[in-house]
Write a protein that holds these residues in place. Structure first.
Motif, PDB file in Angstrom:
ATOM      1  N   TYR A  27       0.550   4.194  -2.594  1.00 10.35           N
ATOM      2  CA  TYR A  27      -0.191   5.395  -2.205  1.00 10.35           C
ATOM      3  C   TYR A  27       0.529   6.285  -1.196  1.00 10.35           C
ATOM      4  O   TYR A  27       0.039   7.374  -0.895  1.00 10.35           O
ATOM      5  N   THR A  78      -2.635   6.058   2.032  1.00  9.47           N
ATOM      6  CA  THR A  78      -3.188   4.799   2.531  1.00  9.47           C
ATOM      7  C   THR A  78      -3.985   5.016   3.805  1.00  9.47           C
ATOM      8  O   THR A  78      -5.095   4.494   3.964  1.00  9.47           O
ATOM      9  N   LYS A 117       0.820  -1.207   0.000  1.00 10.90           N
ATOM     10  CA  LYS A 117       0.000   0.000   0.000  1.00 10.90           C
ATOM     11  C   LYS A 117       0.865   1.273   0.000  1.00 10.90           C
ATOM     12  O   LYS A 117       0.577   2.226  -0.724  1.00 10.90           O
ATOM     13  N   THR A 118       1.885   1.297   0.846  1.00 10.89           N
ATOM     14  CA  THR A 118       2.679   2.531   0.929  1.00 10.89           C
ATOM     15  C   THR A 118       3.509   2.751  -0.334  1.00 10.89           C
ATOM     16  O   THR A 118       3.736   3.894  -0.722  1.00 10.89           O
TER      17      THR A 118
END
Length: 264
Positions: A90, A95, A86-87
């Protein structure tokens, strides 16, 4: 002892905060704000790096806890991998620190293709298992079948004293207009068909969440940039056409019974 040393002693350690929360089904009160407070001294320029360092430091602890409490090694590794997935895509703020803290402490668990949130609730407060779709390739119906079938045993090993009989999912994927665009035989529509939709909210904030989810997950950007983007594919074209006409997209919530095989 100098005043500076006293300040350092009083300052919470973000890794210790996360480690203390590993395995807990219910999030310790104010975990995300406490993490923010713990890195406040580093300043805005270093805040994200400090928080990500703390999150990543606790992942081996969480992975071991999951395996010890009944997850397969593969699912435990996939669970904690969502932090970097995720990081990388985004960033931390894109996130959300709250989500990352849930993943990093084992409150969100991967079982095959899907993720399951241990501490979800229905609108009336009844405990439920939340369902989330990680961005990890096609939403293959057979893979989803396997996840839904395997998840109850895994989740009951993690929380043996909790009685849950309902899955709940809140997502743009459940907006009926998405099925209308992609067709009932699409993977997305077949996933959505597993759930019985709850009544649609008239809360303006939730309407905005639906549009923001479309921007984030369909276009991979924020809402303003998604509105300006050159659309690619049926869904992106449909999303922009609805926006251009003054319409919105919904983040709908649906439920599905635990232990009942889905049939298309």
């Amino acid at each position: 002892m100098s005043p500076a040393a006293v300040g350092r002693e009083a300052r919470p350690d973000p890794v210790a905060l996360l480690t203390a929360a590993v395995g807990s089904r219910d999030e310790p009160a104010g975990l995300a704000p406490a993490l923010e407070a713990a890195v406040q001294h580093v300043g805005p320029a270093s805040r994200e790096a400090a928080l990500l360092t703390a999150l990543r430091a606790v992942l081996p602890v969480t992975e071991r806890w999951l395996v010890t409490h009944g997850c397969s090694a593969e699912d435990a590794a996939a669970s904690v991998a969502d932090v970097d997935r995720k990081t990388d895509h985004y960033g931390l703020d894109g996130t959300g620190l709250d989500w990352l803290a849930q993943v990093a402490t084992g409150r969100v668990v991967a079982v095959g293709r899907l993720q399951f949130e241990r501490a979800a609730h229905l609108p009336d407060g009844t405990p439920a298992w939340g369902v989330h779709v990680p961005e990890a390739g096609p939403l293959d119906p057979a893979a989803c079948d396997r996840s839904f079938a395997a998840a109850p045993a895994v989740l009951r090993r993690l929380d043996p004293d909790l009685a849950v009989d309902t899955f709940v999912c809140s997502s743009w994927l459940l907006d009926p207009e998405v099925t209308a665009v992609l067709g009932p035989s699409s993977n997305t529509a077949r996933f959505a068909a597993r759930f019985t939709l709850l009544p649609e909210s008239d809360d303006p904030d939730e309407v905005n969440e639906g549009d923001e989810s479309m921007a984030k997950f369909v276009f991979g950007t924020d809402l303003a940039a998604a509105r300006r983007a050159v659309p690619v594919g049926r869904l992106q074209h449909a999303v922009q056409e609805r926006w251009a006409a003054g319409g919105h997209w919904s983040e709908r919530t649906g439920t599905a019974p635990v232990g009942v095989p889905f049939r298309t």
